[in-house]
Every structure is written in C-alpha cells, then in structure tokens.
Design a protein around this motif. Structure first.
Motif, PDB file in Angstrom:
ATOM      1  N   PRO A 195       3.899   4.115  -6.183  1.00 50.71           N
ATOM      2  CA  PRO A 195       5.291   4.377  -6.802  1.00 50.71           C
ATOM      3  C   PRO A 195       6.127   4.083  -5.706  1.00 50.71           C
ATOM      4  CG  PRO A 195       3.893   6.421  -6.955  1.00 50.71           C
ATOM      5  CD  PRO A 195       3.054   5.239  -6.358  1.00 50.71           C
ATOM      6  N   ILE A 196       7.029   3.230  -6.218  1.00 52.16           N
ATOM      7  CA  ILE A 196       8.058   3.055  -5.085  1.00 52.16           C
ATOM      8  C   ILE A 196       9.746   3.404  -5.606  1.00 52.16           C
ATOM      9  CG2 ILE A 196       7.992   0.810  -5.919  1.00 52.16           C
ATOM     10  CD1 ILE A 196       8.707  -0.389  -3.236  1.00 52.16           C
ATOM     11  N   LEU A 209      15.450  -1.922 -13.727  1.00 51.72           N
ATOM     12  CA  LEU A 209      14.526  -1.075 -14.139  1.00 51.72           C
ATOM     13  C   LEU A 209      14.682  -0.158 -15.507  1.00 51.72           C
ATOM     14  CD1 LEU A 209      14.111   0.649 -10.530  1.00 51.72           C
ATOM     15  CD2 LEU A 209      12.181  -0.556 -11.876  1.00 51.72           C
ATOM     16  N   ARG A 210      15.963  -0.301 -15.766  1.00 52.60           N
ATOM     17  CA  ARG A 210      16.392   0.429 -17.082  1.00 52.60           C
ATOM     18  C   ARG A 210      15.906  -0.325 -18.049  1.00 52.60           C
ATOM     19  NH1 ARG A 210      21.740  -0.077 -16.668  1.00 52.60           N
ATOM     20  NH2 ARG A 210      21.729   1.647 -15.280  1.00 52.60           N
ATOM     21  N   PRO A 222       9.603   6.495 -14.164  1.00 49.06           N
ATOM     22  CA  PRO A 222      10.190   6.971 -13.057  1.00 49.06           C
ATOM     23  C   PRO A 222       9.428   8.466 -12.894  1.00 49.06           C
ATOM     24  CG  PRO A 222      11.660   7.606 -14.912  1.00 49.06           C
ATOM     25  CD  PRO A 222      10.490   6.697 -15.462  1.00 49.06           C
ATOM     26  N   ARG A 223       9.223   8.772 -11.713  1.00 52.88           N
ATOM     27  CA  ARG A 223       8.597  10.077 -11.342  1.00 52.88           C
ATOM     28  C   ARG A 223       9.479  10.654 -10.086  1.00 52.88           C
ATOM     29  NH1 ARG A 223       2.676  10.006 -10.404  1.00 52.88           N
ATOM     30  NH2 ARG A 223       2.791  10.094 -12.627  1.00 52.88           N
ATOM     31  N   ARG A 233      14.664  14.409  -4.226  1.00 53.25           N
ATOM     32  CA  ARG A 233      15.827  13.745  -4.655  1.00 53.25           C
ATOM     33  C   ARG A 233      15.521  12.279  -4.931  1.00 53.25           C
ATOM     34  NH1 ARG A 233      20.320  15.265  -0.498  1.00 53.25           N
ATOM     35  NH2 ARG A 233      18.553  14.893   0.995  1.00 53.25           N
ATOM     36  N   VAL A 234      14.301  11.783  -4.738  1.00 53.10           N
ATOM     37  CA  VAL A 234      14.103  10.406  -4.729  1.00 53.10           C
ATOM     38  C   VAL A 234      13.284  10.111  -5.946  1.00 53.10           C
ATOM     39  CG1 VAL A 234      12.676   8.603  -3.486  1.00 53.10           C
ATOM     40  CG2 VAL A 234      13.855  10.364  -2.470  1.00 53.10           C
ATOM     41  N   VAL A 235      13.686   9.091  -6.837  1.00 55.34           N
ATOM     42  CA  VAL A 235      12.832   8.809  -8.029  1.00 55.34           C
ATOM     43  C   VAL A 235      12.214   7.424  -7.623  1.00 55.34           C
ATOM     44  CG1 VAL A 235      13.144   7.984 -10.232  1.00 55.34           C
ATOM     45  CG2 VAL A 235      14.744   9.739  -9.248  1.00 55.34           C
ATOM     46  N   ARG A 236      10.677   7.587  -7.897  1.00 57.67           N
ATOM     47  CA  ARG A 236       9.931   6.437  -7.445  1.00 57.67           C
ATOM     48  C   ARG A 236       9.458   5.915  -8.951  1.00 57.67           C
ATOM     49  NH1 ARG A 236       9.131   7.264  -2.367  1.00 57.67           N
ATOM     50  NH2 ARG A 236       9.158   9.562  -1.313  1.00 57.67           N
TER      51      ARG A 236
END
Length: 135
Positions: free
Chosen positions: A67-68, A88-89, A99-100, A104-107
């Motif tokens: 995951p990035i 990505l959408r 997404p995960r 605060r970060v979405v990977r």
C-alpha cells in the motif's frame, strides 16, 4: 444447433444457430474459448483501465510498492497529486484498487487479483518484475 466433436455434443448459442460452420470442431473450440460474454466484458473493462498510460503507471507502482500513499504515487509516477487522485478515483470505482486509511494518510493497494498477471506481463516487458509476480 448441436455439433458433434470428439464424441461430445457442443451447443451453438441460439442467436448463432442459423449460421453455417465450415469446421464444426473449430467453431466449438472458438465458442468454448470465448466463454461467458459477461466475463469477456469484465476483461475488456480491465484492458480499458490499462489503456491510459497514467493509470497503468499507477497500477504498476501500486503492485510493486503498495500500500502506497497518493503523494508517494505522485512522486513515483511524475504526476501531480490531483492527477493521481483523479486516476485513483477511476480505478477505485472500477474495483481495481482500494484505499486504506492509516491515520491521516490514505494508502492504496490492488483489490482485483485478476489484474496482477497483466501488470506482471507489463513489468516483465520493461525488465522488472513486481513483487507480487515473484511470489
């Protein structure tokens, strides 16, 4: 319409039964290879997603390093965060990535295992093989 080949009966779909066949067994083999029309549509959609270089670039990066995060994807792909988010959408809507949230970060990671062999083939053409393809 039915064809006999190798002791087996093969059914030609009714919408094509009026069409003549030159080699019945070849028509049967072709029908079997095509398979379920819905599966063909699903694969065509996967190929459509891969047809845009930005999306393909992101998928290769996610496959190799996921995951990035969006920011790391933008850096890796040489794209703006906005362009990455838009791509990505599309990929998320198609069910190819998910997404995960990590604080605060979405990977992002791949969620469609069917796309991995295609990405592995694309990566191998470039001289690299993704970690997923190695395992």
């Amino acid at each position: 319409m039915y064809f006999w080949h190798d002791g087996q009966v093969h059914l030609v779909p009714t919408d094509r039964a009026h069409r003549p066949a030159i080699d019945d067994h070849r028509a049967c083999e072709a029908i079997a290879a095509i398979g379920d029309p819905e599966r063909v549509v699903a694969w065509a959609r996967r190929f459509d997603l891969l047809s845009e270089p930005g999306r393909l670039t992101l998928l290769l990066a996610i496959d190799a390093a996921g995951p990035i995060s969006v920011t790391d994807l933008a850096t890796a792909a040489g794209m703006s965060d906005t362009a990455v988010s838009q791509a990505l959408r599309v990929l998320r809507t198609a069910g190819v990535v998910e997404p995960r949230r990590d604080g605060r970060v979405v990977r992002y990671r791949l969620s469609d295992p069917g796309i991995r062999p295609l990405l592995a083939a694309a990566a191998a053409e470039g001289g690299t093989v993704s970690p997923a393809a190695r395992s």
